[in-house]
Design a protein around this motif. Sequence first.
Motif, PDB file in Angstrom:
ATOM      1  N   ARG A 147      -0.875  -2.678 -14.893  1.00  0.00           N
ATOM      2  CA  ARG A 147      -1.663  -3.999 -15.051  1.00  0.00           C
ATOM      3  C   ARG A 147      -2.274  -4.216 -16.565  1.00  0.00           C
ATOM      4  N   CYS A 161     -11.916  -2.950  -4.937  1.00  0.00           N
ATOM      5  CA  CYS A 161     -10.197  -2.997  -5.192  1.00  0.00           C
ATOM      6  C   CYS A 161     -10.221  -1.678  -5.748  1.00  0.00           C
ATOM      7  N   TYR A 165      -7.096   0.715  -4.909  1.00  0.00           N
ATOM      8  CA  TYR A 165      -5.892   0.966  -5.589  1.00  0.00           C
ATOM      9  C   TYR A 165      -5.833   2.500  -5.711  1.00  0.00           C
ATOM     10  N   ARG A 175      -1.860  -2.102  -0.880  1.00  0.00           N
ATOM     11  CA  ARG A 175      -2.820  -1.891  -1.828  1.00  0.00           C
ATOM     12  C   ARG A 175      -2.805  -1.014  -2.954  1.00  0.00           C
ATOM     13  N   TYR A 176      -2.503   0.243  -2.209  1.00  0.00           N
ATOM     14  CA  TYR A 176      -2.501   1.403  -3.068  1.00  0.00           C
ATOM     15  C   TYR A 176      -1.634   1.222  -4.316  1.00  0.00           C
ATOM     16  N   TYR A 178      -1.297  -0.779  -6.233  1.00  0.00           N
ATOM     17  CA  TYR A 178      -0.724  -1.999  -6.583  1.00  0.00           C
ATOM     18  C   TYR A 178      -1.352  -2.707  -7.758  1.00  0.00           C
ATOM     19  N   GLN A 179      -0.484  -3.126  -8.747  1.00  0.00           N
ATOM     20  CA  GLN A 179      -0.978  -3.568 -10.303  1.00  0.00           C
ATOM     21  C   GLN A 179      -1.872  -4.781 -10.284  1.00  0.00           C
ATOM     22  N   ILE A 181      -3.696  -5.856  -8.037  1.00  0.00           N
ATOM     23  CA  ILE A 181      -4.867  -5.707  -7.046  1.00  0.00           C
ATOM     24  C   ILE A 181      -6.098  -6.740  -7.371  1.00  0.00           C
TER      25      ILE A 181
END
Length: 750
Positions: A147, A161, A165, A175-176, A178-179, A181
């Motif tokens: 990210r 979020c 994450y 979503r886990y 996920y950069q 998010i």
Amino acid sequence: MRRAYRIYAVGIVQGVGFRPYVKILADRLGLGGYVKNLGGGEVEIYLEGDKADEFLKALQKERPPAIALEELRVEPAEHLGLSEFRILASETAKKKPSMVPPDMAICDECLREVLETGGERRRGYLFNSCSFCGPRFAIIERLPYDRENTSWAAFPLCEDCAGEYNSPEVGGARRYFYQGISCRRDGPRVRLLDVKGGEIFVYDPVREAAKLIDGGHIVAVKGVGGYHVMALATEDSVVAELRRRKRRPQQPFAVMALDLGTARRLVYIDEEAARLLKSPQRPIVLLPKRGESPVSPLVSPGLDMEGVFLPYTALQYLLLSQTRDKFVIATSGNTHGEPMCHTLKCVLERLADVVDYVLEHDLGIVHRVDDSVVRFTEGEPVMLRRGRGYAPAWIRMRRRLRRPAVAFGGDLQTAGAVGVEDKAVLTQYIGDLDSFETYEYLDIELRWFATTYGIKEPALVCDLNPAYRSVKLCKEWAEELGAEVYQVQHHHAHALAAAADIGVDEPFVAVSIDGVGYGEDGQAWGGEVLFVEGAKYERTWHFTYVPMPGGDLAAHRPARMTISYLTACCRDEGLIWQMTRYLPGDAKEVELILKEVKTPRIYTSSIGRFLDSVSVLLGVAHERTYEGEPAMKLEAAARGGSLLEVNAEDQVELFAELVEHLKRGASTSDIAYTAQTMAGVLLGEKACETAESKGMRRILVSGGAAVNTYIIRGIKQKAEDCGVSVGLPKKIPPGDGGLALGQLYYLTYV
Ligand SMILES: [Zn+2]
Ligand SMILES: [Zn+2]
């Protein structure tokens, strides 16, 4: 039965949710083990447990669509006695660069959230994305894809979020970890601006933009890799105004349609086309127009195909769904010859005369990425422009580079490339280098790729043409780095690009056909049959040289070539004078041309110039306002045509016979059909002769003209007769957009 496996997965496995997906799958099956990024596009999975075999089956079947696995190697392993499954950080990943993931269209699941199921945080959220979808390359500053290295860094996560994450149970595979998010609470904002940059305060900027488009206004809309210019596609007056403002009299505009159903009203879509249109790459696909299409004929004048694509962001969906037509013109936000705008500054400076309003958002674009364009040639998809969705995925070559390399491509509709080991990383589509901005853009992107892939002391490779700007840039780099420069003849590079794309490592026969490439003899080549053995080639046959009055000018004023052909083949004064009406100049220009065809300074064997001449002869196109215009219109004119009897040994004789048919009153479509098919037949015949004399069983076809259905049909017919196979590039454009791959492949042989 407790089993243990070690799995190596190679391909686009980073930045596409592969590791979280693997963990969630392993957790579901109660397996122990780990997943580790090895770098170089490779991921290692170790797993053990009773249901290890089920894992392997699921991995083959349930994998999310964006994950393209080139290779999956499974080996039985020793038990390590692990009870939990973990995502491990990796040391080696830093040493071996990963693939920069391409941008992906919004997935069905994310779209469903936006339209209905997303609740307070994601329903109507314009930037909704997940591990399996959303922007990647366009927003990445540097690797690794984390990210803080992307434009998302400007948007700190809200509590919810962060919860998704950090936990696979809360976030799920999408979503886990996920950069990118985000949600309505913490994501980017949208604003409607006038062309001075002043904000127009409205409750819903997207709905307002849709209303403005419906009202006949032209609106710049920020997308993933740049700005689109959007306008009604159904109103002639709006399209004409857009053409006037963009100074683009003829070049086709693409049409974005809300969904497949809407697109089917405009063009014919078969299964393969539907699959492409809906793919995560979501390219513009050129498809046959429907007779009853509501699209204005001014959108793609003189062509039988319309470029259609589907929305790839939530913003685009919501915008289109609120327009009257549910489809709009969506063309690149640039002015003539310059690269597409990807900053608001550029829009306000350069597009203020083109658009009336700007739909702006604040997710920054790092890399300009144009929409990709795909067409069908003889029923097979062919890439015309490799941008969003495809670039910068690397292409694995059958051979390895001995040292890292940078390739500079060609000058028109080009892309550059860097190469490491067996990987060729082409940049996104760059464009025509004749503007300074585009030249600079190629330089900037090549530098970024060279840094990203850790390229030091590279070999440099470029075209042979002393007038090419890409060659100038290559030499500038050489001076700066003290590096060695290799120069590869244009059509040789085209042939090698096809070989690299298809995975050919043996000698082969090439048909290399395009508008123009600088030849070893200083003439303008472009209708070539070559016998290629790696870094060596033999030019076994070529289109007969004809004078090219005015050099490059003959490409821009195609009637010059028609006069040259008429002089070479038929000496028909009457017809020659008829053609002079298509010249912009006065009697002096005509006189000059007639003089020059008798005492030429430069000759050409280009198939592009041949097609131009026929196009003007038939009155299908009189001028060239964009690259390839006369040839594209000639292809459109051939639809429904049939083969006339001709018997020619070269393209000059073919031209003479076409003139005879014209005089006898043959139809435009028959002559257009015959010109292109027989040009292909000629090339196929000569390629067969070369194949026979060299004992080869394979012909590779490449170059910008290798996308023409009738030429390919002609070549294939002949090849079938003589029992050799025909191969065409699939992953890269056959034209100059793929040239850099051939240049890199050349270096694997020296
Ligand atoms: Zn998604
Ligand atoms: Zn949030």
